[in-house]
Design a protein around this motif. Structure first.
Motif, mmCIF file in Angstrom:
data_model
loop_
_atom_site.group_PDB
_atom_site.id
_atom_site.type_symbol
_atom_site.label_atom_id
_atom_site.label_comp_id
_atom_site.label_asym_id
_atom_site.label_seq_id
_atom_site.Cartn_x
_atom_site.Cartn_y
_atom_site.Cartn_z
ATOM 1 N N GLY A 124 0.816 -1.199 0.000
ATOM 2 C CA GLY A 124 0.000 0.000 0.000
ATOM 3 C C GLY A 124 0.853 1.252 0.000
ATOM 4 N N PRO A 125 0.235 2.405 -0.247
ATOM 5 C CA PRO A 125 0.986 3.668 -0.284
ATOM 6 C C PRO A 125 1.596 4.002 1.068
ATOM 7 C CG PRO A 125 -1.383 4.066 -0.326
ATOM 8 C CD PRO A 125 -1.203 2.595 -0.495
ATOM 9 N N GLY A 126 2.865 4.304 1.063
ATOM 10 C CA GLY A 126 3.550 4.744 2.275
ATOM 11 C C GLY A 126 4.170 3.635 3.097
ATOM 12 N N TYR A 127 3.766 2.373 2.888
ATOM 13 C CA TYR A 127 4.263 1.295 3.751
ATOM 14 C C TYR A 127 5.764 1.080 3.568
ATOM 15 C CZ TYR A 127 4.873 -3.248 5.942
ATOM 16 O OH TYR A 127 5.311 -4.282 6.727
ATOM 17 N N ARG A 128 6.213 1.051 2.300
ATOM 18 C CA ARG A 128 7.634 0.798 2.060
ATOM 19 C C ARG A 128 8.482 1.943 2.599
ATOM 20 N NH1 ARG A 128 9.299 -1.109 -3.843
ATOM 21 N NH2 ARG A 128 7.954 -2.809 -3.121
ATOM 22 N N ARG A 129 8.022 3.181 2.411
ATOM 23 C CA ARG A 129 8.753 4.331 2.945
ATOM 24 C C ARG A 129 8.845 4.256 4.458
ATOM 25 N NH1 ARG A 129 6.036 9.634 1.460
ATOM 26 N NH2 ARG A 129 7.755 10.387 2.772
ATOM 27 N N MET A 130 7.718 3.924 5.105
ATOM 28 C CA MET A 130 7.695 3.828 6.565
ATOM 29 C C MET A 130 8.660 2.745 7.055
ATOM 30 S SD MET A 130 6.428 1.704 9.120
ATOM 31 C CE MET A 130 5.235 0.750 8.186
ATOM 32 N N SER A 131 8.622 1.573 6.408
ATOM 33 C CA SER A 131 9.481 0.464 6.827
ATOM 34 C C SER A 131 10.952 0.821 6.687
ATOM 35 C CB SER A 131 9.173 -0.787 5.994
ATOM 36 O OG SER A 131 7.863 -1.237 6.222
ATOM 37 N N PHE A 132 11.295 1.445 5.550
ATOM 38 C CA PHE A 132 12.696 1.794 5.330
ATOM 39 C C PHE A 132 13.145 2.892 6.292
ATOM 40 C CE2 PHE A 132 16.145 3.738 2.584
ATOM 41 C CZ PHE A 132 17.057 2.708 2.826
ATOM 42 N N PRO A 181 6.208 8.669 6.976
ATOM 43 C CA PRO A 181 4.937 9.359 6.717
ATOM 44 C C PRO A 181 4.415 10.048 7.976
ATOM 45 C CG PRO A 181 4.877 7.069 5.954
ATOM 46 C CD PRO A 181 6.098 7.216 6.791
ATOM 47 N N ALA A 182 3.654 11.103 7.762
ATOM 48 C CA ALA A 182 3.030 11.785 8.898
ATOM 49 C C ALA A 182 2.026 10.852 9.562
ATOM 50 C CB ALA A 182 2.319 13.049 8.420
ATOM 51 N N PRO A 183 1.974 10.833 10.886
ATOM 52 C CA PRO A 183 1.022 9.943 11.578
ATOM 53 C C PRO A 183 -0.418 10.356 11.283
ATOM 54 C CG PRO A 183 2.052 11.467 13.119
ATOM 55 C CD PRO A 183 2.768 11.643 11.830
ATOM 56 N N ARG A 184 -1.277 9.358 11.115
ATOM 57 C CA ARG A 184 -2.684 9.620 10.822
ATOM 58 C C ARG A 184 -3.606 9.107 11.925
ATOM 59 N NH1 ARG A 184 -3.722 7.084 5.081
ATOM 60 N NH2 ARG A 184 -5.751 8.071 5.435
ATOM 61 N N HIS A 185 -3.058 8.314 12.840
ATOM 62 C CA HIS A 185 -3.918 7.681 13.838
ATOM 63 C C HIS A 185 -3.476 7.961 15.268
ATOM 64 C CE1 HIS A 185 -6.007 5.456 10.677
ATOM 65 N NE2 HIS A 185 -4.816 5.281 10.134
ATOM 66 N N PHE A 186 -2.564 8.910 15.439
ATOM 67 C CA PHE A 186 -2.120 9.245 16.785
ATOM 68 C C PHE A 186 -3.127 10.162 17.466
ATOM 69 C CE2 PHE A 186 0.106 12.407 19.471
ATOM 70 C CZ PHE A 186 0.490 11.552 20.496
ATOM 71 N N THR A 187 -3.478 9.828 18.693
ATOM 72 C CA THR A 187 -4.349 10.667 19.509
ATOM 73 C C THR A 187 -3.562 11.133 20.722
ATOM 74 O OG1 THR A 187 -6.300 9.407 18.837
ATOM 75 C CG2 THR A 187 -6.505 10.782 20.801
ATOM 76 N N PRO A 188 -3.290 12.426 20.835
ATOM 77 C CA PRO A 188 -2.488 12.898 21.974
ATOM 78 C C PRO A 188 -3.154 12.561 23.301
ATOM 79 C CG PRO A 188 -2.726 14.616 20.310
ATOM 80 C CD PRO A 188 -3.679 13.515 19.935
ATOM 81 N N GLY A 189 -2.348 12.210 24.260
ATOM 82 C CA GLY A 189 -2.833 11.926 25.603
ATOM 83 C C GLY A 189 -2.048 12.735 26.608
ATOM 84 N N SER A 190 -2.505 12.731 27.814
ATOM 85 C CA SER A 190 -1.814 13.458 28.889
ATOM 86 C C SER A 190 -1.696 12.549 30.106
ATOM 87 C CB SER A 190 -2.585 14.735 29.252
ATOM 88 O OG SER A 190 -2.667 15.595 28.149
ATOM 89 N N PRO A 191 -0.838 11.527 30.006
ATOM 90 C CA PRO A 191 -0.666 10.633 31.146
ATOM 91 C C PRO A 191 -0.096 11.375 32.344
ATOM 92 C CG PRO A 191 1.048 10.254 29.525
ATOM 93 C CD PRO A 191 0.073 11.210 28.899
#
Length: 428
Positions: free
Chosen positions: A31-39, A212-222
């Motif tokens: 898929g798009p971005g997977y190879r870039r992310m892995s490398f 790649p820029a993160p698309r599923h990160f949700t900031p938290g405040s532990p």
């Protein structure tokens, strides 16, 4: 690494519903971005471990240049791994607030900046201090990489993606030692560390450009309180504590052997040149094979059986390394490496399986124990070598191996006692 209550946990829940939009939009092979992310993460792993252990193959040269003992020079490794161990958990909490990519970028940025200063160190004390700062900076990478992958990669592709990051760790650790060995033989240790620093800079730049820029990160405040409660929960679990101890003890053996082996091989009857000593770290490739085989060993022998086999292999290698034959010493290193990586794979994989909540913190605690073992092994192994030669280092390794056996036997006894209590309770 994220707390159990963070966005990473929600993503684990998404994994149960693969048809959900969030799961469908994650990265996957092809898929798009997977190879870039892995490398990108592969390069991050290369840079991290090339920097972390960059001085290990150079310790005899550092001792000669600074007039330092083996135990003092060993702190150029131990200070880095010790600082990393202490900061893995705090930086995992910071990555919750500022983001995984931001944390990884900042960590690599600081580490490579320090790497360019390390070759200029005027004294061994300054070198040790710089290495401690470098290790502290690098703690942000393992604390964030696994969480980034869990959030951005589809569950079925996660093992392969993690495998690329671990491969980068292995290749970085091995190639960094080999490169420094050969460069140092020709131009000295300062040139060798400068080359590693430049390579790390290139890896860091490429990492930031490719990830790649993160698309599923949700900031938290532990909060410190919630983090402390999670840590207390894990440290009150006897099985997790045993696994942490096993990881630390195995790494004590490994850290001691590979910190001191250069000193032994430069002495008679071997008297090997620095480049050849650096190439000894090709033995690490054996660890890749034994780590991959650990799953099959557990399936066939059970976790405790696999640990006993790893212990026996490591102990056999230690004893074989006492020989004055170079061939037998190298075979001993092969056995030590195979046993260590197999034992580490069994213990580390058992941590996430054992922890039912706060898996990220459970893994961070294992990493802390693991790198503290590396730090202790490097320092104590050098002290033992200074006091009793290679036989002293082997004695330390055998003592640590005996510790693994003791912890495993204790665990077996505790498991049998718990089963007996369960049978008695059911019969009442």
């Amino acid at each position: 690494m994220p707390p159990a209550s963070s966005g990473a946990s929600a993503l684990h829940a998404d994994a149960l519903t693969p048809s959900s939009p969030a799961a469908d939009s994650r990265l996957f092979p092809g898929g798009p971005g997977y190879r870039r992310m892995s490398f990108a993460l592969f390069l991050a792993g290369v840079a991290t471990f090339a920097l972390l252990y960059s001085t290990q193959a150079l310790l005899p040269l550092l001792s000669a240049d600074f007039g330092a003992s083996a135990s003092t020079a060993s702190w150029t490794v131990s200070a880095a791994t010790g600082a990393l161990a202490l900061l893995v958990l705090p930086l995992s909490a910071l990555s919750e607030r500022f983001g995984r990519r931001t944390m990884m970028t900042a960590s690599l940025g600081v580490a490579v900046a320090v790497a360019l200063l390390v070759p200029l160190a005027p004294s061994v004390e300054v070198l040790i201090a710089l290495r401690a700062v470098q290790g502290a900076a690098l703690a942000g990478l393992p604390a964030s990489a696994m969480a980034f992958l869990a959030e951005e990669v589809r569950p079925k592709a996660l093992v392969g993606a993690i495998g690329m990051f671990v491969a980068g760790n292995s290749i970085g650790g091995m190639s960094g030692r080999i490169v420094t060995g050969w460069v140092a033989q020709a131009w000295g240790w300062r040139a060798a560390l400068a080359v590693v620093g430049v390579v790390a800079v290139l890896c860091a730049v490429a990492f930031r450009a490719l990830l790649p820029a993160p698309r599923h990160f949700t900031p938290g405040s532990p909060t410190p309180g919630s983090l402390a409660r999670t840590v207390r929960t894990h440290l009150s679990d006897p099985l997790l504590c045993r696994l942490y101890a096993i990881g630390a003890l195995f790494m004590t053996v490994f850290g001691a052997v590979y910190t001191v082996i250069g000193y032994r091989l430069t002495e008679a009857p071997f008297s090997l040149p620095q480049g050849v000593i650096g190439s000894i770290f090709l033995v690490y490739l054996v660890g890749t094979i034994s780590s991959a085989a650990a799953g099959k060993l557990v399936a066939r022998l059970g976790r405790r059986g696999a640990l006993y086999l790893a212990v026996g292999t490591t102990a056999g290698g230690l004893l074989m390394s006492l020989s004055s034959s170079l061939v037998l010493v190298l075979l001993g290193l092969v056995l030590i490496t195979a046993g260590f990586f197999a034992g580490h794979a069994v213990a580390s994989s058992s941590v996430s399986r054992t922890a039912t909540t706060g898996r990220a913190q459970a893994s961070a605690l294992y990493q802390s124990a693991y790198y503290l073992g590396s730090s202790a092994g490097g320092t104590l192994g050098a002290v033992a070598f200074h006091s009793g030669g290679w036989a002293g280092t082997v004695a330390l390794g055998l003592f640590a191996v005996l510790g693994v056996v003791s912890v495993t036997v204790w665990g077996s006894h505790a498991a049998r006692a718990e089963r007996r209590r369960g049978l008695v309770a059911r019969s009442c």
